[in-house]
Design an enzyme around this catalytic site. Structure first.
Site, PDB file in Angstrom:
ATOM      1  N   GLY A 126       0.837  -1.181   0.000  1.00 41.26           N
ATOM      2  CA  GLY A 126       0.000   0.000   0.000  1.00 41.26           C
ATOM      3  C   GLY A 126       0.877   1.238   0.000  1.00 41.26           C
ATOM      4  O   GLY A 126       2.003   1.206   0.511  1.00 41.26           O
ATOM      5  N   LEU A 150       6.499   1.802   4.726  1.00 42.59           N
ATOM      6  CA  LEU A 150       7.612   2.218   3.880  1.00 42.59           C
ATOM      7  C   LEU A 150       8.209   3.550   4.341  1.00 42.59           C
ATOM      8  O   LEU A 150       9.380   3.822   4.107  1.00 42.59           O
ATOM      9  CB  LEU A 150       7.165   2.322   2.416  1.00 42.59           C
ATOM     10  N   GLU A 189      -3.548   2.789   5.159  1.00 39.45           N
ATOM     11  CA  GLU A 189      -3.361   3.825   4.131  1.00 39.45           C
ATOM     12  C   GLU A 189      -4.325   4.993   4.316  1.00 39.45           C
ATOM     13  O   GLU A 189      -3.943   6.151   4.113  1.00 39.45           O
ATOM     14  CB  GLU A 189      -3.492   3.219   2.730  1.00 39.45           C
TER      15      GLU A 189
END
Length: 187
Positions: free
Chosen positions: A47, A97, A139
């Site tokens: 995502g 990330l 997200e």
């Protein structure tokens, strides 16, 4: 040709702000979405939200189709998503990330109902649970200026403080390009 975009890291303002709704779908937005999918895949993510690439707009991409149990789920582009209902709770490990190297167990709703617009301007309603529901919640949180570590209690945050401080200072490495501040990129 798609390009890999650098990912904003913990400590950057763009990750803590509520995003602005997308008003229209433009060619530039479509190209950005394509680059986000490419970036996410190159970084082995599942995502990626617009703030993570430095854009303060309400859209995200998700792809869990490489997993056997989700092989029938097409990659998702969600524009202006809103979680309208949720049920239950379950804990599972998450990473991000934008916060490389840190993984912690986080509570999420077990099942969610989300409304969004897809890249074809079609209104979509989706029920999601398990991993897909978790990724959507993670997200959508990015679009609201919230990070998965915000769910941790004070003791848990204390345990990862040194690693977070290193990321904030730009002393971090990842196998993908990072933005460690507005002027400096790591490749």
């Amino acid at each position: 040709m798609n390009k890999q975009l650098p990912i904003a890291t913990y400590g950057m303002d763009v990750l803590t702000k509520k995003t602005v709704p997308v008003k229209e779908i433009t060619l530039e937005l479509i190209k950005t979405i394509e680059n986000m999918f490419f970036t996410m895949h190159e970084a082995d993510g599942i995502g990626l939200a617009a703030p993570q690439i430095g854009i303060n707009s309400s859209f995200l991409v998700i792809d869990v189709s490489f997993l056997k149990e989700y092989s029938d789920v097409k990659p998702l582009t969600m524009i202006n998503p809103k979680i309208v209902d949720s049920h239950g709770e379950w804990f599972s490990e998450e990473g991000c990330l934008s916060i490389p190297g840190i993984r912690v167990e986080v509570p999420r709703a077990e099942k969610i109902f989300v409304k969004y617009t897809d890249a074809n301007m079609k209104e979509v309603e989706l029920e999601a649970d398990k991993l897909l529901g978790r990724v959507i919640q993670h997200e959508v949180d990015h679009l609201n200026g919230k990070l998965f570590i915000d769910y941790l209690n004070a003791e848990q945050k204390k345990e990862i403080k040194k690693e977070l401080d290193k990321i904030k200072k730009g002393k971090v490495e990842a196998p993908y390009p990072l933005i460690i501040n507005k002027d400096k990129f790591i490749y």
